[in-house]
Design a protein around this motif. Structure first.
Motif, mmCIF file in Angstrom:
data_model
loop_
_atom_site.group_PDB
_atom_site.id
_atom_site.type_symbol
_atom_site.label_atom_id
_atom_site.label_comp_id
_atom_site.label_asym_id
_atom_site.label_seq_id
_atom_site.Cartn_x
_atom_site.Cartn_y
_atom_site.Cartn_z
ATOM 1 N N ASN A 25 0.823 -1.211 0.000
ATOM 2 C CA ASN A 25 0.000 0.000 0.000
ATOM 3 C C ASN A 25 0.859 1.265 0.000
ATOM 4 O OD1 ASN A 25 -2.377 -1.533 0.089
ATOM 5 N ND2 ASN A 25 -2.354 -1.584 2.329
ATOM 6 N N GLU A 26 1.840 1.259 -0.901
ATOM 7 C CA GLU A 26 2.715 2.415 -1.106
ATOM 8 C C GLU A 26 3.569 2.742 0.110
ATOM 9 O OE1 GLU A 26 3.117 3.809 -4.010
ATOM 10 O OE2 GLU A 26 1.640 2.428 -4.823
ATOM 11 N N GLU A 27 3.759 1.766 1.017
ATOM 12 C CA GLU A 27 4.632 1.971 2.179
ATOM 13 C C GLU A 27 5.524 0.748 2.347
ATOM 14 O OE1 GLU A 27 2.713 2.872 5.790
ATOM 15 O OE2 GLU A 27 2.216 4.941 5.241
ATOM 16 N N TYR A 73 12.364 6.176 7.592
ATOM 17 C CA TYR A 73 12.835 7.278 6.750
ATOM 18 C C TYR A 73 12.726 6.935 5.261
ATOM 19 C CZ TYR A 73 14.361 9.489 11.015
ATOM 20 O OH TYR A 73 14.374 10.075 12.256
ATOM 21 N N GLY A 74 12.745 5.652 4.962
ATOM 22 C CA GLY A 74 12.502 5.262 3.578
ATOM 23 C C GLY A 74 11.098 5.658 3.136
ATOM 24 N N ASN A 75 10.123 5.479 4.042
ATOM 25 C CA ASN A 75 8.750 5.892 3.725
ATOM 26 C C ASN A 75 8.629 7.402 3.605
ATOM 27 O OD1 ASN A 75 7.468 3.343 3.571
ATOM 28 N ND2 ASN A 75 7.438 3.190 5.799
#
Length: 771
Positions: free
Chosen positions: A130-132, A159-161
């Protein structure tokens, strides 16, 4: 790490790689089944082979060399694996530990997987849901527990998200039309993208360093990587908070605000949150400005420097709009985000041009059920917005008037917002304000002087100001005295005057030769039913008279219609007092026979007449002295800002309005003054009916009852149609008592207001009325 490449380390410190066919090896390991027994056996053999090459296993074929010539490599996390594995085997907390069911990677591969995820590339240790990103423990480090390894990966995943969201939001804003998010938001998004690109370059450098042969300068450790990227992460987190607080992540394009499911008969609708570009710009600039100031105070130099670059980049389109506004008088705002907004419904030649053509943008806020209005002026312009607004409006006005007095103006260029010398330390907000002031002040003064010169020389400002005072405040004595005499003579001689055409013709003839005003700008009419007879036995009749002075454009923006209405109210009051004075001065006992009774009545008559004239003179003198026109003219000569001119003129006329007792607060006092004015009509009518003369003719009652109702003669309620001597004396006594009562009330109330508010002019009037 590529899952096709598993690194092994021998006792002599060299690396070996086993290239495994992922299509069959990982399938055996993950799923525990194979399409053929042969393939499964081959997979087991390969795993055993790989395990035999790990120096920490008991089956390691090079174990004889382990204690003889092995080199302890601090850069290789696997060096610590034997002791940790031994502890795990003895510690009851690790009873679940089963090396045969766990896949292991070296720490350098874990570092690479983190770098892949931060660069938005597929990663073995992270999965996109879901885009995370979410941490997936598909492998372990031999020297870390699963919990510790997961905790470390969660840190990078957070932090990647953030980075992924910043990329997505920034790219979306930059690719859409500026009208959806605003030019300012696009400038900020592009600045964030440049920051992301620089960070990706740093990640590529780190990845390259980890692919080279190991040396003493390259330390392979997730903790080391965390330390290397910590400052970048903090800066990205701050930028992410700015994006959230500025509603950038909530903005949806206008064309997708409302989505309807046409297949569903119930027509379900799904609404996306929509934020206007003006709000986005307002919150974005304010948050950036606060963050720069805060990090300067905290001493975070690197973070402050990055935020300053973001602020400089973000301000670029906003500064261009300020330049176009001040230098060219143009509101160049395609995205509708500037704090000044134009009104397309107002014509340039309108009397509301200055007040309503360009205004400060506001929004309605409902808080705790209470509606309020908030302006969308950025905080760093809160002390300058009035001058910015005036400068652009003034420039636009000069262009409309075809005035080239201003000439070209230098555009705004904000210098770097960096203070390196601590001895010259200055808060960022003060430093920024000084730059804006140094740009704005000379332009504001220059445009203001040009406007003042244009209004005075080309638009004859002073002539029209004096015309208003001369007309409505009766300060042009000769002309206005002539106007009153002609009007009152027509009233007393029962001649036609209560007709708009006749009255306008009379006014035009009187003002035709006046040099202090333009007679073409004056018009007059009677605001009543055409053909209706006036009730001349009360001063109310003058409330139907309107004399209009049409102030030309653009001066009608300074002398506004609401102030002209106040002028007219003051003029009506002065005209009413002037009429009563005219009436009383013409009364005299010219035909009186001898006798003690008539002599006593004559003395009573003259005594009351003297008191009435004295009161009228006191009030008239007070009203004529209260204008302070000379002081207003002096203040106006020093003001070139049109807004200040408007304020001075309104203050001037409001002061006169208040001192003339015409405000709502002094309504009861005005009613008492009005009652005394009407007492003079009763006094005059009583005298005329007693003397049976035509010195002051009155409207005689008509046999037509309809006409009697139209006249509504209040005097008849107090004065009989025929007056004998006793009725005359009683009428004088009644008028005298009414006069004393109203005068004492006025003097007492005016004196109280004067003492309570410190209004010396009311004190002076009170003392004069008690004299």
């Amino acid at each position: 790490m590529s899952v096709n490449n598993i690194n092994t380390t021998c006792s002599n410190g060299s690396k070996q790689s086993a290239i495994i066919n992922k299509s069959w090896l990982w399938k055996d390991l993950d799923n525990g089944h194979s399409n053929s027994i042969t393939t499964k056996r081959q997979g087991i053999d390969v795993v055993q082979e790989l395990r035999s090459r790990q120096y920490w296993t008991s089956s390691y074929r090079g174990s004889v060399l382990l204690n003889q010539s092995s080199r302890f490599d601090f850069n290789n996390a696997n060096t610590f694996a034997p002791s940790l594995a031994k502890i795990r085997n003895k510690d009851p907390r690790y009873e679940f530990y089963d090396a045969t069911r766990t896949r292991y990677i070296s720490e350098i591969d874990a570092v690479r997987e983190v770098l892949f995820m931060l660069s938005t590339r597929p990663s073995f240790l992270f999965r996109l849901v879901n885009e995370e990103y979410r941490v997936e423990i598909n492998a372990m480090l031999m020297h870390l527990t699963e919990l510790a390894f997961k905790e470390m990966l969660e840190y990078f995943c957070k932090y990647g998200n953030i980075l992924r969201k910043l990329r997505g939001v920034s790219m979306r804003i930059c690719l859409e039309h500026c009208s959806l998010y605003g030019q300012t938001a696009q400038a900020f998004a592009y600045s964030v993208l440049k920051m992301l690109w620089c960070f990706e370059g740093k990640l590529a450098t780190l990845e390259s360093a980890y692919q080279k042969p190991k040396d003493d300068d390259v330390q392979v450790s997730l903790l080391c990587l965390k330390q290397q990227l910590m400052n970048d992460f903090i800066e990205f987190e701050i930028v992410h908070e700015i994006v959230i607080s500025s509603h950038l992540s909530d903005v949806s394009p206008y064309h997708s605000t409302l989505l309807e499911d046409t297949k569903d008969n119930s027509r379900n609708t799904h609404t996306k949150k929509l934020t206007k570009p003006s709000l986005v710009t307002y919150f974005l600039l304010n948050r950036l400005f606060r963050e720069v100031t805060r990090h300067q105070i905290c001493g975070n130099k690197s973070t402050r420097a990055i935020l300053e670059r973001h602020l400089d980049n973000t301000l670029a389109p906003y500064v261009r709009m300020i330049d176009d506004w001040i230098c060219n008088g143009i509101l160049n705002d395609p995205a509708d985000e500037f704090f000044i907004v134009g009104n397309s419904t107002i014509e340039k030649m309108s009397s509301n041009y200055w007040a309503e053509m360009f205004t400060v943008r506001t929004i309605n806020i409902v808080e705790n059920g209470v509606n309020s209005t908030q302006s969308l002026i950025p905080e760093f312009l809160s002390t300058f917005y009035e001058r910015i607004l005036f400068s652009g409006k003034g420039r636009n006005l000069l262009i409309t008037l075809n005035s080239n007095e201003t000439g070209p103006l230098t555009p705004l260029v904000l210098g770097p917002n960096v203070v390196s010398d601590l001895t010259t330390f200055k808060p960022f907000n003060e430093h920024f304000a000084e730059q804006v002031k140094s740009y704005l002040e000379p332009r504001y003064l220059h445009i203001g002087k040009c406007i003042y010169n244009t209004l005075v020389e080309r638009c004859s400002l002073w002539r029209h100001i004096r015309a208003l005072s001369g007309l409505y405040l009766l300060q042009e004595g000769d002309t206005m005295r002539k106007l009153c005499d002609v009007m009152f003579e027509r009233i007393d001689r029962n001649q036609m005057w209560y007709d708009s055409y006749v009255f306008n013709d009379m006014i035009s003839g009187i003002f035709a030769g006046a040099k202090w005003l333009d007679s073409d700008l004056v018009s007059a009419w009677i605001d009543d039913v055409a053909g209706k007879k006036p009730d001349i036995t009360t001063v109310k009749v003058f409330e139907k008279i309107t004399i209009e002075y049409r102030v030309p454009w653009p001066l009608d923006n300074i002398i506004q219609s609401r102030t002209l209405q106040i002028y007219k109210k003051i003029f009506t009051l002065l005209l009413q007092i002037k009429r009563v004075k005219f009436l009383m001065e013409r009364l005299a006992f010219s035909r009186m026979g001898a006798g003690e009774e008539k002599t006593s009545a004559m003395m009573m008559f003259y005594g009351l007449r003297t008191k009435l004239i004295w009161f009228l003179n006191v009030v008239w003198d007070y009203l004529m002295r209260t204008a302070k026109t000379q002081k207003f003219h002096e203040d106006l000569t020093t003001a070139f800002d049109i807004d200040k001119m408007i304020m001075l003129h309104e203050k001037y006329i409001q002061r006169i309005h208040s001192r003339c007792l015409l405000t709502q607060e002094t309504l009861s006092i005005h009613k008492s003054v009005f009652s005394i004015l009407n007492l003079t009509f009763q006094f005059s009518t009583l005298y005329n009916r007693y003397m049976e003369t035509n010195i002051i003719p009155c409207e005689s009652p008509s046999d037509n009852r309809h006409e009697e109702k139209e006249l509504a003669n209040d005097v008849d309620n107090y004065v009989p149609k025929e007056v004998n001597h006793e009725e005359f004396v009683e009428g004088l006594q009644r008028i005298g008592r009414e006069f004393d009562r109203h005068r004492d009330f006025i003097a007492t109330l005016v004196g109280g207001i004067g003492r309570a508010g410190g209004f010396w002019w009311f004190d002076a009037l009170s003392l004069a009325l008690r004299a």
